[in-house]
Structure formats: C-alpha cells, structure tokens
Design an enzyme around this catalytic site. Structure first.
Site, PDB file in Angstrom:
ATOM      1  N   SER A  69      30.642   9.133  70.245  1.00 49.39           N
ATOM      2  CA  SER A  69      30.471   7.706  70.471  1.00 49.39           C
ATOM      3  C   SER A  69      31.818   7.042  70.755  1.00 49.39           C
ATOM      4  O   SER A  69      32.538   7.466  71.652  1.00 49.39           O
ATOM      5  CB  SER A  69      29.734   7.075  69.281  1.00 49.39           C
ATOM      6  OG  SER A  69      29.268   5.780  69.591  1.00 49.39           O
ATOM      7  N   ASP A  86      23.501   8.027  72.236  1.00 52.88           N
ATOM      8  CA  ASP A  86      24.713   8.084  71.413  1.00 52.88           C
ATOM      9  C   ASP A  86      24.802   9.367  70.570  1.00 52.88           C
ATOM     10  O   ASP A  86      23.856   9.753  69.895  1.00 52.88           O
ATOM     11  CB  ASP A  86      24.709   6.866  70.478  1.00 52.88           C
ATOM     12  CG  ASP A  86      26.028   6.637  69.797  1.00 52.88           C
ATOM     13  OD1 ASP A  86      26.425   7.476  68.976  1.00 52.88           O
ATOM     14  OD2 ASP A  86      26.673   5.607  70.086  1.00 52.88           O
TER      15      ASP A  86
END
Length: 273
Positions: free
Chosen positions: A38, A161
């Site tokens: 991320s 993500d």
C-alpha cells in the site's frame, strides 16, 4: 539479499516511514531488497529507485500534499464519482500521474535496488507479488484502497490494496533469504486495540485484528539466525478513517518517527559495541 526493508501500509500515517528512513540513512543502513504494501509500496518504490536521494525526495513528496493529490476532489466531486461508478470515491488518475512523475523508471527491473510489492487479487482472493513489469501499475494496485480507489487491472486480473492480504510482509523478506530485516510501519502496532464503542469502529477494529494477527504470527515463527528490527514510530494517535486526507500532522509524524527510530538505532549500536 542480506538486509531487507519492509514497509507496511496505512495511508496518511505512511509519513512515519519517512522519518524511519531518515534515521536509517543517517545510521548508514541501506537495503539489499525493499518490500512494500500500500503506501509502503509507494514509499518503497521511491527508496528503491535511488537510495541516496530517497529521504530528500520522500520528504519533499509528503510536504507537497501527496495524499490530497492522490485522493483529489471536493466532497461534491467525490460523491459524483461514487454516483457514476457505484464503487469508489476517487479516480486512480491523479495517483497514477503522481507515481509516473515521481519515479523515472518504467519497470520494476530498472530500479536500483530489488523491489517487490503486494496486492490482493480479486479473482483469486489471494496475495499477488509484483516482482517485475510495469512499476506504476504494480504500486497503484498495491495502493488501491477499496471504496476509495477502483481495483487496478493488470494482466487480466483486478487488484485491491495489498494491506488486505499482507500488511507488514516480514515473512516474504525471510523467504527471500534476508538475514536482517528492518520493519517500517505506520505506528498502529504500537497501540493496543480497544473494544469498539461506536458503529464505525467495529469494522476498523476487525480489520486491525486481521492485519496484526499475520504479522504477529510471522514474528513468532522467525527462523534461527534472522534478526528483525521493528522501527518505533512513537505511538501516534489513532486517525479516524473519515480523515484519510488530513495532512495537518505530516511533519509531526515524520519528526516523531525519526526521533524514536534514531534513539532505537543508537541504543542498538551501543548494545552491539
């Protein structure tokens, strides 16, 4: 790949990693491989592109409102995007342009230091590690927060993500052969969880349990001979999910993590003398 830097996810709190990197740089510690999840994938890609200039570039990047650039738009614009797509508040375009402007390399293989980042495959419901190929696509996939950004299509698959499957991938570093691992996180793991008291806290606490469980399990099962340093962030205050664009404390995050990590490294150095 003796020394690995593992950069975890956490949105705006990723500024803590910049302070940790500054402390590591001043201590003369450099990575042989960089792993990111991320926002840690974004920070990690900048580090892997040019370790000598990474701290300066990341400091400037975070000072220039990186989060608001990535998640651009007023509430009206965001609600308009949600009405059109039905799934997310922001276009991936601003973040894609930011990544392309920040990192000159087009492919992962061109980076100065070996780099990998992880994302969650929608179709396979599994972790996918990007070890080569287009760099911007890989980092964008790792940063695609569900509900905020659309899933990123790469090679026929869609990705969300990386924090959904591997928030702090220490185990990956060990499997790659790292004997010394520096964990750069966003500070959440330094704060004990509390029983949720409000409806919106329930999902956050549940996700945090899942996030921390895998990290704790991997830390508990480290093989002999592997040295892991979890860099301290200085126990930041919790951030409401509704304030994911709040840049007001960025400088404080960087400085707090830098001071805490510098103290930690100095203490480690004295213990090893």
């Amino acid at each position: 790949m003796d020394t690995a830097f593992v950069l975890g996810g956490g949105g705006v709190l990723g500024a803590h990693e910049v302070g940790m990197l500054r402390a590591l740089d001043e201590a003369g510690i450099r990575p042989d491989v960089v792993l990111g999840t991320s926002i840690g994938a974004l920070n990690g890609a900048v580090l892997a592109a040019d370790p000598d200039e990474a701290v300066k570039r990341l400091t400037a990047l975070w000072a220039s409102d990186v989060v608001r650039t990535a998640f651009a738009g007023s509430w009206v614009a965001r609600l308009s995007t949600l009405a059109k797509t039905g799934t997310h508040l922001h276009s991936a375009g601003p973040l894609r342009r930011l990544l392309a402007e920040t990192i000159p390399m087009a492919r992962i293989e061109e980076l100065a230091v070996p780099f990998q980042c992880v994302a969650a495959s929608v179709e396979r419901a599994a972790a996918h590690w990007f070890t080569g190929g287009p760099l911007v696509d890989a980092v964008l996939a790792s940063c695609a927060v569900p509900g905020l950004l659309p899933p990123v299509r790469v090679g026929g698959e869609h990705f969300f993500d990386g924090g959904l499957v591997h928030s702090i991938p220490v185990g990956r570093a060990v499997r790659l052969g790292a004997r010394r691992v520096f964990v750069l996180h966003v500070g959440r793991i330094e704060r004990p969880l509390r029983v949720p008291e409000r409806p919106w806290e329930v999902g956050m606490v549940a996700f945090e349990i899942a996030r921390r469980h895998r990290f704790a399990e991997e830390m508990a099962n480290l093989p002999d001979g592997v040295e892991v340093h979890v860099m301290p962030a200085g126990a930041p205050e919790p951030v409401s999910p509704w304030r994911y664009r709040d840049m007001s404390l960025i400088a404080a995050y960087v400085e707090r993590a830098y001071r805490a990590s510098s103290r930690y490294l100095a203490l480690e150095g004295r213990m090893n003398d």
